[in-house]
Design a protein around this motif. Sequence first.
Motif, PDB file in Angstrom:
ATOM      1  N   LEU A  71       0.864  -1.174   0.000  1.00  0.00           N
ATOM      2  CA  LEU A  71       0.000   0.000   0.000  1.00  0.00           C
ATOM      3  C   LEU A  71       0.902   1.227   0.000  1.00  0.00           C
ATOM      4  CD1 LEU A  71      -2.783   1.397   0.340  1.00  0.00           C
ATOM      5  CD2 LEU A  71      -2.470   1.147   2.810  1.00  0.00           C
ATOM      6  N   VAL A  72       0.690   2.134  -0.937  1.00  0.00           N
ATOM      7  CA  VAL A  72       1.531   3.322  -1.071  1.00  0.00           C
ATOM      8  C   VAL A  72       0.696   4.553  -0.751  1.00  0.00           C
ATOM      9  CG1 VAL A  72       2.942   4.687  -2.655  1.00  0.00           C
ATOM     10  CG2 VAL A  72       2.898   2.195  -2.866  1.00  0.00           C
ATOM     11  N   GLN A  73       1.156   5.317   0.259  1.00  0.00           N
ATOM     12  CA  GLN A  73       0.474   6.548   0.657  1.00  0.00           C
ATOM     13  C   GLN A  73       1.505   7.656   0.829  1.00  0.00           C
ATOM     14  OE1 GLN A  73      -1.566   5.003   4.237  1.00  0.00           O
ATOM     15  NE2 GLN A  73      -3.434   5.653   3.219  1.00  0.00           N
ATOM     16  N   GLN A  74       1.120   8.837   0.434  1.00  0.00           N
ATOM     17  CA  GLN A  74       1.960   9.999   0.714  1.00  0.00           C
ATOM     18  C   GLN A  74       1.798  10.332   2.190  1.00  0.00           C
ATOM     19  OE1 GLN A  74       4.076  11.243  -1.506  1.00  0.00           O
ATOM     20  NE2 GLN A  74       3.321   9.698  -2.923  1.00  0.00           N
ATOM     21  N   HIS A  77       1.322  14.267   6.963  1.00  0.00           N
ATOM     22  CA  HIS A  77       1.919  15.105   8.006  1.00  0.00           C
ATOM     23  C   HIS A  77       3.055  15.944   7.437  1.00  0.00           C
ATOM     24  CE1 HIS A  77       4.564  16.082  11.432  1.00  0.00           C
ATOM     25  NE2 HIS A  77       3.408  16.276  12.055  1.00  0.00           N
ATOM     26  N   ASP A  78       3.945  15.320   6.666  1.00  0.00           N
ATOM     27  CA  ASP A  78       5.053  16.054   6.068  1.00  0.00           C
ATOM     28  C   ASP A  78       4.560  17.113   5.083  1.00  0.00           C
ATOM     29  OD1 ASP A  78       6.953  14.706   7.513  1.00  0.00           O
ATOM     30  OD2 ASP A  78       7.371  13.247   5.940  1.00  0.00           O
ATOM     31  N   GLU A  79       3.489  16.794   4.346  1.00  0.00           N
ATOM     32  CA  GLU A  79       2.958  17.753   3.394  1.00  0.00           C
ATOM     33  C   GLU A  79       2.318  18.943   4.102  1.00  0.00           C
ATOM     34  OE1 GLU A  79       0.300  15.691   0.810  1.00  0.00           O
ATOM     35  OE2 GLU A  79       1.873  14.457  -0.050  1.00  0.00           O
ATOM     36  N   MET A  80       1.612  18.675   5.215  1.00  0.00           N
ATOM     37  CA  MET A  80       0.929  19.752   5.930  1.00  0.00           C
ATOM     38  C   MET A  80       1.906  20.635   6.697  1.00  0.00           C
ATOM     39  SD  MET A  80      -2.535  17.817   7.307  1.00  0.00           S
ATOM     40  CE  MET A  80      -1.731  17.408   8.802  1.00  0.00           C
ATOM     41  N   CYS A  81       2.890  20.026   7.332  1.00  0.00           N
ATOM     42  CA  CYS A  81       3.806  20.777   8.199  1.00  0.00           C
ATOM     43  C   CYS A  81       5.004  21.321   7.445  1.00  0.00           C
ATOM     44  CB  CYS A  81       4.290  19.891   9.348  1.00  0.00           C
ATOM     45  SG  CYS A  81       2.939  19.362  10.406  1.00  0.00           S
ATOM     46  N   GLY A  82       5.276  20.758   6.311  1.00  0.00           N
ATOM     47  CA  GLY A  82       6.429  21.175   5.536  1.00  0.00           C
ATOM     48  C   GLY A  82       7.711  20.556   6.051  1.00  0.00           C
ATOM     49  N   SER A  87      13.378  15.472  -0.039  1.00  0.00           N
ATOM     50  CA  SER A  87      12.080  15.119  -0.599  1.00  0.00           C
ATOM     51  C   SER A  87      11.227  14.406   0.444  1.00  0.00           C
ATOM     52  CB  SER A  87      12.271  14.219  -1.822  1.00  0.00           C
ATOM     53  OG  SER A  87      12.891  13.014  -1.415  1.00  0.00           O
ATOM     54  N   VAL A  88       9.931  14.451   0.248  1.00  0.00           N
ATOM     55  CA  VAL A  88       8.986  13.775   1.132  1.00  0.00           C
ATOM     56  C   VAL A  88       8.824  12.353   0.614  1.00  0.00           C
ATOM     57  CG1 VAL A  88       6.619  13.730   1.987  1.00  0.00           C
ATOM     58  CG2 VAL A  88       7.783  15.912   1.643  1.00  0.00           C
ATOM     59  N   GLU A  89       9.160  11.387   1.447  1.00  0.00           N
ATOM     60  CA  GLU A  89       9.072   9.985   1.050  1.00  0.00           C
ATOM     61  C   GLU A  89       7.663   9.453   1.275  1.00  0.00           C
ATOM     62  OE1 GLU A  89      11.483   8.125  -0.396  1.00  0.00           O
ATOM     63  OE2 GLU A  89      12.689   9.965  -0.416  1.00  0.00           O
ATOM     64  N   GLU A  90       7.214   8.594   0.396  1.00  0.00           N
ATOM     65  CA  GLU A  90       5.917   7.967   0.553  1.00  0.00           C
ATOM     66  C   GLU A  90       6.012   6.825   1.564  1.00  0.00           C
ATOM     67  OE1 GLU A  90       5.591   7.033  -3.545  1.00  0.00           O
ATOM     68  OE2 GLU A  90       6.708   5.185  -3.368  1.00  0.00           O
ATOM     69  N   MET A  91       4.889   6.513   2.201  1.00  0.00           N
ATOM     70  CA  MET A  91       4.836   5.358   3.094  1.00  0.00           C
ATOM     71  C   MET A  91       4.508   4.130   2.250  1.00  0.00           C
ATOM     72  SD  MET A  91       2.910   6.713   6.543  1.00  0.00           S
ATOM     73  CE  MET A  91       1.310   6.522   5.814  1.00  0.00           C
ATOM     74  N   ARG A  92       5.227   3.048   2.495  1.00  0.00           N
ATOM     75  CA  ARG A  92       5.014   1.798   1.770  1.00  0.00           C
ATOM     76  C   ARG A  92       4.752   0.703   2.801  1.00  0.00           C
ATOM     77  NH1 ARG A  92       6.430   1.903  -3.458  1.00  0.00           N
ATOM     78  NH2 ARG A  92       7.004  -0.289  -3.488  1.00  0.00           N
ATOM     79  N   ILE A  93       3.510   0.210   2.832  1.00  0.00           N
ATOM     80  CA  ILE A  93       3.092  -0.758   3.835  1.00  0.00           C
ATOM     81  C   ILE A  93       2.759  -2.075   3.138  1.00  0.00           C
ATOM     82  CG2 ILE A  93       1.411  -1.239   5.658  1.00  0.00           C
ATOM     83  CD1 ILE A  93       0.967   1.905   5.646  1.00  0.00           C
ATOM     84  N   PRO A  94       3.567  -3.126   3.367  1.00  0.00           N
ATOM     85  CA  PRO A  94       3.290  -4.423   2.738  1.00  0.00           C
ATOM     86  C   PRO A  94       1.962  -5.020   3.239  1.00  0.00           C
ATOM     87  CG  PRO A  94       5.484  -4.372   3.689  1.00  0.00           C
ATOM     88  CD  PRO A  94       4.778  -3.149   4.176  1.00  0.00           C
ATOM     89  N   PHE A  95       1.261  -5.733   2.338  1.00  0.00           N
ATOM     90  CA  PHE A  95       0.064  -6.463   2.723  1.00  0.00           C
ATOM     91  C   PHE A  95      -0.058  -7.702   1.840  1.00  0.00           C
ATOM     92  CE2 PHE A  95      -1.456  -3.747  -0.682  1.00  0.00           C
ATOM     93  CZ  PHE A  95      -2.373  -4.528  -1.352  1.00  0.00           C
ATOM     94  N   SER A  96      -0.952  -8.586   2.232  1.00  0.00           N
ATOM     95  CA  SER A  96      -1.147  -9.848   1.535  1.00  0.00           C
ATOM     96  C   SER A  96      -2.505  -9.857   0.824  1.00  0.00           C
ATOM     97  CB  SER A  96      -1.078 -10.997   2.544  1.00  0.00           C
ATOM     98  OG  SER A  96      -1.501 -12.189   1.954  1.00  0.00           O
ATOM     99  N   LEU A  97      -2.606 -10.614  -0.247  1.00  0.00           N
ATOM    100  CA  LEU A  97      -3.886 -10.765  -0.936  1.00  0.00           C
ATOM    101  C   LEU A  97      -4.781 -11.772  -0.234  1.00  0.00           C
ATOM    102  CD1 LEU A  97      -2.820 -10.725  -4.698  1.00  0.00           C
ATOM    103  CD2 LEU A  97      -3.983  -8.928  -3.401  1.00  0.00           C
ATOM    104  N   THR A  98      -4.242 -12.525   0.712  1.00  0.00           N
ATOM    105  CA  THR A  98      -5.050 -13.540   1.424  1.00  0.00           C
ATOM    106  C   THR A  98      -5.638 -12.991   2.694  1.00  0.00           C
ATOM    107  OG1 THR A  98      -3.076 -14.394   2.526  1.00  0.00           O
ATOM    108  CG2 THR A  98      -3.776 -15.465   0.497  1.00  0.00           C
TER     109      THR A  98
END
Length: 98
Positions: A71-74, A77-82, A87-98
Amino acid sequence: MNLQTLTEHAVNSEIRELELLSLEGGFYLVRIRLDDGLFTLFDDRAKPMHLRSITQLRDLLQTVRAFPCVLVQQCAHDEMCGRDTGSVEEMRIPFSLT
């Protein structure tokens, strides 16, 4: 890439990673990483497929062979606070299809 092509790549173990990209408005886009690039999943009308949840993705791919997903999310918090630098790194959260 359409669902049929995604299934073929999964059967051949060619998918390196599926990215479920969280976008503003509460929907997600699917991107599939292969050795030769990153491809968006399209619907039957050749438009980017919009999903509403990980559960919807799991239902869509329930018959497809499992592969790594993230799951990839910007980081809002970093965008709001500056940030002072870098660069602002995206959050990458692994998940399973099961």
